[in-house]
Design a protein around this motif. Structure first.
Motif, PDB file in Angstrom:
ATOM      1  N   THR A 174      39.214  20.985  59.746  1.00  0.00           N
ATOM      2  CA  THR A 174      40.614  20.688  59.474  1.00  0.00           C
ATOM      3  C   THR A 174      40.780  20.120  58.067  1.00  0.00           C
ATOM      4  OG1 THR A 174      41.142  20.311  61.799  1.00  0.00           O
ATOM      5  CG2 THR A 174      42.578  19.263  60.159  1.00  0.00           C
ATOM      6  N   ALA A 175      41.647  20.755  57.280  1.00  0.00           N
ATOM      7  CA  ALA A 175      41.851  20.356  55.890  1.00  0.00           C
ATOM      8  C   ALA A 175      42.923  21.242  55.276  1.00  0.00           C
ATOM      9  CB  ALA A 175      40.558  20.478  55.087  1.00  0.00           C
ATOM     10  N   VAL A 176      43.338  20.872  54.074  1.00  0.00           N
ATOM     11  CA  VAL A 176      44.107  21.787  53.249  1.00  0.00           C
ATOM     12  C   VAL A 176      43.094  22.605  52.448  1.00  0.00           C
ATOM     13  CG1 VAL A 176      45.797  22.029  51.399  1.00  0.00           C
ATOM     14  CG2 VAL A 176      46.058  20.210  53.110  1.00  0.00           C
ATOM     15  N   TYR A 177      43.242  23.908  52.511  1.00  0.00           N
ATOM     16  CA  TYR A 177      42.328  24.822  51.825  1.00  0.00           C
ATOM     17  C   TYR A 177      42.989  25.351  50.557  1.00  0.00           C
ATOM     18  CZ  TYR A 177      39.008  24.769  55.644  1.00  0.00           C
ATOM     19  OH  TYR A 177      38.071  24.378  56.562  1.00  0.00           O
ATOM     20  N   TYR A 178      42.236  25.271  49.464  1.00  0.00           N
ATOM     21  CA  TYR A 178      42.726  25.691  48.164  1.00  0.00           C
ATOM     22  C   TYR A 178      41.893  26.840  47.616  1.00  0.00           C
ATOM     23  CZ  TYR A 178      45.075  21.147  48.125  1.00  0.00           C
ATOM     24  OH  TYR A 178      45.858  20.061  48.424  1.00  0.00           O
ATOM     25  N   CYS A 179      42.582  27.765  47.003  1.00  0.00           N
ATOM     26  CA  CYS A 179      41.954  28.850  46.266  1.00  0.00           C
ATOM     27  C   CYS A 179      41.929  28.450  44.791  1.00  0.00           C
ATOM     28  CB  CYS A 179      42.787  30.115  46.473  1.00  0.00           C
ATOM     29  SG  CYS A 179      42.358  31.512  45.462  1.00  0.00           S
ATOM     30  N   ALA A 180      40.867  28.822  44.086  1.00  0.00           N
ATOM     31  CA  ALA A 180      40.758  28.477  42.676  1.00  0.00           C
ATOM     32  C   ALA A 180      40.114  29.614  41.903  1.00  0.00           C
ATOM     33  CB  ALA A 180      39.944  27.201  42.504  1.00  0.00           C
ATOM     34  N   ALA A 181      40.449  29.677  40.621  1.00  0.00           N
ATOM     35  CA  ALA A 181      39.906  30.720  39.750  1.00  0.00           C
ATOM     36  C   ALA A 181      39.365  30.104  38.466  1.00  0.00           C
ATOM     37  CB  ALA A 181      40.981  31.746  39.408  1.00  0.00           C
ATOM     38  N   ARG A 182      38.283  30.678  37.963  1.00  0.00           N
ATOM     39  CA  ARG A 182      37.792  30.287  36.647  1.00  0.00           C
ATOM     40  C   ARG A 182      38.424  31.193  35.602  1.00  0.00           C
ATOM     41  NH1 ARG A 182      32.062  28.474  35.288  1.00  0.00           N
ATOM     42  NH2 ARG A 182      33.423  27.142  34.015  1.00  0.00           N
ATOM     43  N   LYS A 183      38.336  30.782  34.356  1.00  0.00           N
ATOM     44  CA  LYS A 183      38.814  31.633  33.269  1.00  0.00           C
ATOM     45  C   LYS A 183      37.995  32.915  33.241  1.00  0.00           C
ATOM     46  CE  LYS A 183      40.587  27.989  30.269  1.00  0.00           C
ATOM     47  NZ  LYS A 183      40.439  27.278  28.975  1.00  0.00           N
ATOM     48  N   PRO A 184      38.562  33.987  32.698  1.00  0.00           N
ATOM     49  CA  PRO A 184      37.851  35.266  32.660  1.00  0.00           C
ATOM     50  C   PRO A 184      36.457  35.147  32.054  1.00  0.00           C
ATOM     51  CG  PRO A 184      40.108  35.581  31.993  1.00  0.00           C
ATOM     52  CD  PRO A 184      39.907  34.095  32.124  1.00  0.00           C
ATOM     53  N   LEU A 185      35.508  35.777  32.712  1.00  0.00           N
ATOM     54  CA  LEU A 185      34.117  35.893  32.282  1.00  0.00           C
ATOM     55  C   LEU A 185      33.297  34.617  32.476  1.00  0.00           C
ATOM     56  CD1 LEU A 185      34.544  38.017  29.029  1.00  0.00           C
ATOM     57  CD2 LEU A 185      34.263  38.790  31.392  1.00  0.00           C
ATOM     58  N   ALA A 186      33.922  33.551  32.973  1.00  0.00           N
ATOM     59  CA  ALA A 186      33.150  32.348  33.281  1.00  0.00           C
ATOM     60  C   ALA A 186      32.346  32.586  34.552  1.00  0.00           C
ATOM     61  CB  ALA A 186      34.073  31.155  33.453  1.00  0.00           C
ATOM     62  N   LEU A 187      31.155  32.004  34.604  1.00  0.00           N
ATOM     63  CA  LEU A 187      30.283  32.236  35.743  1.00  0.00           C
ATOM     64  C   LEU A 187      30.779  31.509  36.983  1.00  0.00           C
ATOM     65  CD1 LEU A 187      26.797  31.939  33.996  1.00  0.00           C
ATOM     66  CD2 LEU A 187      28.033  34.018  34.626  1.00  0.00           C
ATOM     67  N   VAL A 188      30.447  32.053  38.127  1.00  0.00           N
ATOM     68  CA  VAL A 188      30.810  31.409  39.379  1.00  0.00           C
ATOM     69  C   VAL A 188      30.101  30.062  39.474  1.00  0.00           C
ATOM     70  CG1 VAL A 188      28.975  32.559  40.669  1.00  0.00           C
ATOM     71  CG2 VAL A 188      31.009  31.737  41.863  1.00  0.00           C
ATOM     72  N   THR A 189      30.766  29.094  40.084  1.00  0.00           N
ATOM     73  CA  THR A 189      30.211  27.763  40.223  1.00  0.00           C
ATOM     74  C   THR A 189      30.746  27.128  41.494  1.00  0.00           C
ATOM     75  OG1 THR A 189      30.012  25.573  39.186  1.00  0.00           O
ATOM     76  CG2 THR A 189      32.054  26.768  38.802  1.00  0.00           C
ATOM     77  N   THR A 190      30.042  26.100  41.970  1.00  0.00           N
ATOM     78  CA  THR A 190      30.503  25.373  43.147  1.00  0.00           C
ATOM     79  C   THR A 190      31.225  24.080  42.769  1.00  0.00           C
ATOM     80  OG1 THR A 190      28.423  24.167  43.360  1.00  0.00           O
ATOM     81  CG2 THR A 190      28.571  26.289  44.489  1.00  0.00           C
ATOM     82  N   THR A 191      31.364  23.808  41.493  1.00  0.00           N
ATOM     83  CA  THR A 191      31.944  22.553  40.998  1.00  0.00           C
ATOM     84  C   THR A 191      33.449  22.692  40.837  1.00  0.00           C
ATOM     85  OG1 THR A 191      29.898  22.111  39.792  1.00  0.00           O
ATOM     86  CG2 THR A 191      31.850  20.819  39.190  1.00  0.00           C
ATOM     87  N   PRO A 192      34.235  21.954  41.597  1.00  0.00           N
ATOM     88  CA  PRO A 192      35.693  22.122  41.512  1.00  0.00           C
ATOM     89  C   PRO A 192      36.250  21.833  40.125  1.00  0.00           C
ATOM     90  CG  PRO A 192      35.115  20.243  42.915  1.00  0.00           C
ATOM     91  CD  PRO A 192      33.863  20.973  42.624  1.00  0.00           C
ATOM     92  N   GLY A 193      35.686  20.887  39.408  1.00  0.00           N
ATOM     93  CA  GLY A 193      36.202  20.537  38.091  1.00  0.00           C
ATOM     94  C   GLY A 193      36.074  21.628  37.056  1.00  0.00           C
ATOM     95  N   LYS A 194      35.279  22.650  37.352  1.00  0.00           N
ATOM     96  CA  LYS A 194      35.089  23.747  36.405  1.00  0.00           C
ATOM     97  C   LYS A 194      36.039  24.908  36.656  1.00  0.00           C
ATOM     98  CE  LYS A 194      30.314  22.691  35.212  1.00  0.00           C
ATOM     99  NZ  LYS A 194      28.931  23.207  35.084  1.00  0.00           N
TER     100      LYS A 194
END
Length: 125
Positions: free
Chosen positions: A91-111
């Motif tokens: 149970t939570a609010v679920y958020y979708c997020a995107a990095r800038k184009p060509l940035a590598l996938v990461t698990t860090t929300p701040g990126k």
């Protein structure tokens, strides 16, 4: 600029399933690494799942591995989160997020550079 709109949240009993969708605007979606995060009341935002540009690499939090599946349809500018065997602790609010184009996938929300408004998922016991 990328705009993200999540949908598919709701109330479900423990053991049930939901599929979240995140529709992205813009012409760079196929170059954006995407992630799903969640935030429960009184807790910090945490990583759930992430996927690389072409979908060839996926990453999951240990707490959801084997139950959740992230996928993307670049032709539809959409990323999905299939959630099975849901537990009350999901149970939570679920958020979708995107990095800038060509940035590598990461698990860090701040990126992550772009965020949706969130969708509530509530799992009853």
């Amino acid at each position: 600029q990328v705009q993200l709109v999540e949908s598919g949240g709701g109330l479900v009993q423990a053991g049930g399933s939901l599929r979240l969708s995140c529709a992205a605007s813009g012409r760079t979606f196929s170059s954006n690494a995407m992630g799903w995060f969640r935030q429960a009341p009184g807790k910090e935002r945490e990583f759930v799942a992430a996927i690389s540009w072409g979908g060839g690499s996926t990453y999951y939090a240990e707490s959801v591995k084997g139950r959740f599946t992230i996928s993307r349809d670049n032709a539809e500018n959409t990323v999905y989160l299939q959630m099975n065997s849901l537990k009350p602790e999901d149970t939570a609010v679920y958020y979708c997020a995107a990095r800038k184009p060509l940035a590598l996938v990461t698990t860090t929300p701040g990126k992550y550079d772009y965020w949706g408004q969130g969708t509530q998922v509530t799992v009853s016991s």
